[in-house]
Design an enzyme around this catalytic site. Structure first.
Site, PDB file in Angstrom:
ATOM      1  N   HIS A 139      88.860  44.053  90.667  1.00 21.31           N
ATOM      2  CA  HIS A 139      88.824  45.130  89.670  1.00 21.31           C
ATOM      3  C   HIS A 139      88.081  46.335  90.248  1.00 21.31           C
ATOM      4  CE1 HIS A 139      87.411  46.417  85.362  1.00 21.31           C
ATOM      5  NE2 HIS A 139      88.427  47.143  85.785  1.00 21.31           N
ATOM      6  N   GLU A 151      84.518  44.700  90.893  1.00 20.89           N
ATOM      7  CA  GLU A 151      84.194  43.513  90.100  1.00 20.89           C
ATOM      8  C   GLU A 151      85.207  42.432  90.500  1.00 20.89           C
ATOM      9  OE1 GLU A 151      84.947  43.840  85.836  1.00 20.89           O
ATOM     10  OE2 GLU A 151      83.149  42.690  85.376  1.00 20.89           O
TER      11      GLU A 151
HETATM   12  N1  LIG Z   1      92.622  53.610  84.194  1.00 21.36           N
HETATM   13  C1  LIG Z   1      91.464  53.064  84.530  1.00 21.36           C
HETATM   14  O1  LIG Z   1      90.399  53.719  84.474  1.00 21.36           O
HETATM   15  C2  LIG Z   1      91.421  51.642  85.031  1.00 21.36           C
HETATM   16  C3  LIG Z   1      90.247  51.184  85.648  1.00 21.36           C
HETATM   17  C4  LIG Z   1      90.224  49.879  86.179  1.00 21.36           C
HETATM   18  C5  LIG Z   1      91.360  49.059  86.054  1.00 21.36           C
HETATM   19  N2  LIG Z   1      92.483  49.542  85.422  1.00 21.36           N
HETATM   20  C6  LIG Z   1      93.649  48.635  85.353  1.00 21.36           C
HETATM   21  O2  LIG Z   1      94.551  49.010  86.385  1.00 21.36           O
HETATM   22  C7  LIG Z   1      95.898  48.732  85.974  1.00 21.36           C
HETATM   23  C8  LIG Z   1      96.713  50.007  86.067  1.00 21.36           C
HETATM   24  O3  LIG Z   1      96.150  50.970  85.188  1.00 21.36           O
HETATM   25  P1  LIG Z   1      96.427  52.533  85.384  1.00 21.36           P
HETATM   26  O4  LIG Z   1      95.394  53.247  84.590  1.00 21.36           O
HETATM   27  O5  LIG Z   1      96.609  52.846  86.832  1.00 21.36           O
HETATM   28  O6  LIG Z   1      97.849  52.651  84.622  1.00 21.36           O
HETATM   29  P2  LIG Z   1      98.944  53.804  84.755  1.00 21.36           P
HETATM   30  O7  LIG Z   1      99.656  53.835  83.458  1.00 21.36           O
HETATM   31  O8  LIG Z   1      98.353  55.064  85.279  1.00 21.36           O
HETATM   32  O9  LIG Z   1      99.921  53.225  85.908  1.00 21.36           O
HETATM   33  C9  LIG Z   1     100.650  52.035  85.792  1.00 21.36           C
HETATM   34  C10 LIG Z   1     101.833  52.105  86.763  1.00 21.36           C
HETATM   35  O10 LIG Z   1     102.482  50.814  86.788  1.00 21.36           O
HETATM   36  C11 LIG Z   1     103.850  51.067  86.968  1.00 21.36           C
HETATM   37  N3  LIG Z   1     104.630  49.885  86.611  1.00 21.36           N
HETATM   38  C12 LIG Z   1     104.966  49.432  85.366  1.00 21.36           C
HETATM   39  N4  LIG Z   1     105.696  48.307  85.476  1.00 21.36           N
HETATM   40  C13 LIG Z   1     105.819  48.036  86.804  1.00 21.36           C
HETATM   41  C14 LIG Z   1     106.472  47.006  87.545  1.00 21.36           C
HETATM   42  N5  LIG Z   1     107.148  46.027  86.942  1.00 21.36           N
HETATM   43  N6  LIG Z   1     106.409  47.060  88.885  1.00 21.36           N
HETATM   44  C15 LIG Z   1     105.738  48.054  89.527  1.00 21.36           C
HETATM   45  N7  LIG Z   1     105.101  49.051  88.867  1.00 21.36           N
HETATM   46  C16 LIG Z   1     105.150  49.044  87.525  1.00 21.36           C
HETATM   47  C17 LIG Z   1     104.135  52.291  86.080  1.00 21.36           C
HETATM   48  O11 LIG Z   1     105.355  52.931  86.439  1.00 21.36           O
HETATM   49  C18 LIG Z   1     102.897  53.144  86.378  1.00 21.36           C
HETATM   50  O12 LIG Z   1     103.125  54.011  87.476  1.00 21.36           O
HETATM   51  C19 LIG Z   1      95.806  48.151  84.564  1.00 21.36           C
HETATM   52  O13 LIG Z   1      95.802  46.757  84.647  1.00 21.36           O
HETATM   53  C20 LIG Z   1      94.467  48.693  84.073  1.00 21.36           C
HETATM   54  O14 LIG Z   1      93.893  47.884  83.087  1.00 21.36           O
HETATM   55  C21 LIG Z   1      92.542  50.797  84.913  1.00 21.36           C
END
Ligand SMILES: NC(=O)c1ccc[n+]([C@@H]2O[C@H](COP(=O)([O-])OP(=O)(O)OC[C@H]3O[C@@H](n4cnc5c(N)ncnc54)[C@H](O)[C@@H]3O)[C@@H](O)[C@H]2O)c1
Length: 296
Positions: A139, A151
């Site tokens: 994480h 994490e």
């Molecule tokens: N945003 C934050 O601050 C943060 C921090 C730590 C962890 N996270 C975690 O990271 C992960 C991503 O979050 P994010 O904020 O980058 O989301 P985001 O919405 O910015 O990006 C998600 C991406 O995943 C892609 N996607 C969807 N289905 C897919 C598939 N089947 N195959 C490949 N790509 C696919 C989408 O097209 C999109 O580009 C989540 O699990 C979130 O909980 C987010």
């Protein structure tokens, strides 16, 4: 480890790809959307340029980092030759289970399968694979190139060698690993999200305005960002998904998401990524302008 596959090229995926590529790993960056992959490459280029202008890296490091990244829309092709897969797709249980089934079918037996999920059970994700002992939570924090913490979440079956490998790898990336166990929200979001939710409840109940809530927490608690600004930065949809996982996972009403958060997500006011949340980002994210909906 040499070849890393990053699945999902959104906020987190582009940062994770950036950090691995900058540290000499070959990165296959996968997304279902070509448009998102193009956006990710331009964000990575912009962020590397910023590092060069601050003398944090050389222009040569920037060029080789960019050469280290190849983009794909086919998960099966990208995963095949990877030593490590880091999944950073949308925070949705069924989507992640489906992705891990596909990774499991296509990766080699020695490949480590990591998820960057903020809250979804690593044990549950691992349960749809043929070898749950090689599945782990990795994480990263947002923005990935800047934030030091990783994490690391041990699933119920994660093998010690896998954890040790990910600890060492995180250190090689210049990060500081911290190992925790697999319960809803792990540590980071189990503590952060109730605070953000409480800030949204305070706004919803009219205790104070957006600026006042964030100012109290910034100046009073020495937080670099107020909780509402941080929620916009994380993405309100991501915050809502995590609160739902905490609420369902513990069965405790104290985690129930504030109705205002639910409304804002339904109305697609997701924060920085859609241009509006508690603040308005039409002019960028440098100057904080309270969104019209919350102006008194
Ligand atoms: N945003 C934050 O601050 C943060 C921090 C730590 C962890 N996270 C975690 O990271 C992960 C991503 O979050 P994010 O904020 O980058 O989301 P985001 O919405 O910015 O990006 C998600 C991406 O995943 C892609 N996607 C969807 N289905 C897919 C598939 N089947 N195959 C490949 N790509 C696919 C989408 O097209 C999109 O580009 C989540 O699990 C979130 O909980 C987010």
């Amino acid at each position: 480890m040499k070849n890393v596959c990053v699945i999902g090229a959104g906020t987190m995926g582009n940062g994770i790809a950036h950090v691995f590529a900058q540290n000499g790993y070959s990165v296959s960056l996968v997304d279902v959307s070509q448009d998102q992959l193009n956006k990710a490459m331009s964000t990575i280029t912009k962020n590397l340029d910023r590092q060069v202008s601050k003398n944090a890296i050389t222009a040569q490091t920037k060029e080789s980092a960019l050469k280290n990244i190849v983009t794909h829309t086919s998960l099966a092709t990208a995963v095949k030759s990877s030593d490590l897969v880091v999944e950073a797709a949308t925070e949705n249980l069924n989507l992640k289970l489906d992705i891990f089934r596909q990774i499991d079918e296509n990766a080699t037996a020695n490949c480590i399968l990591a998820s960057n999920t903020s809250s979804i059970s690593i044990t549950k994700i691992a349960s749809v694979t043929s070898a749950p002992e090689r599945v782990i939570g990795m994480h990263f924090m947002n923005p990935v190139p800047v934030m030091k913490l990783v994490e690391i979440i041990n699933g119920y079956a994660t093998k010690k060698e896998v954890t040790d490998n990910i600890i060492n790898l995180s250190r090689q990336l210049g990060k500081i690993p911290c190992v925790v166990n697999d319960y809803p929200g792990f540590i980071a979001n189990r503590i952060l999200m109730p605070m953000i939710n409480e800030a949204i409840y305070s706004l919803y109940e009219g205790v104070a305005g957006v600026e006042e809530i964030d100012t109290v927490m910034k100046l009073g608690m020495a937080h670099p960002m107020g909780p509402l600004q941080l929620a916009d930065f994380i993405g309100l949809d991501v915050c809502l998904s995590i609160l739902n996982v905490l609420h369902e996972g513990f069965g405790n009403p104290k985690y129930a998401p504030c109705p205002l958060l639910v409304n804002m997500v339904t109305a697609k006011r997701l924060g920085i990524k859609t241009g509006e949340g508690f603040y308005d980002y039409a002019q960028g994210s440098k100057d904080l302008i309270v969104s019209e909906a919350f102006k008194k």
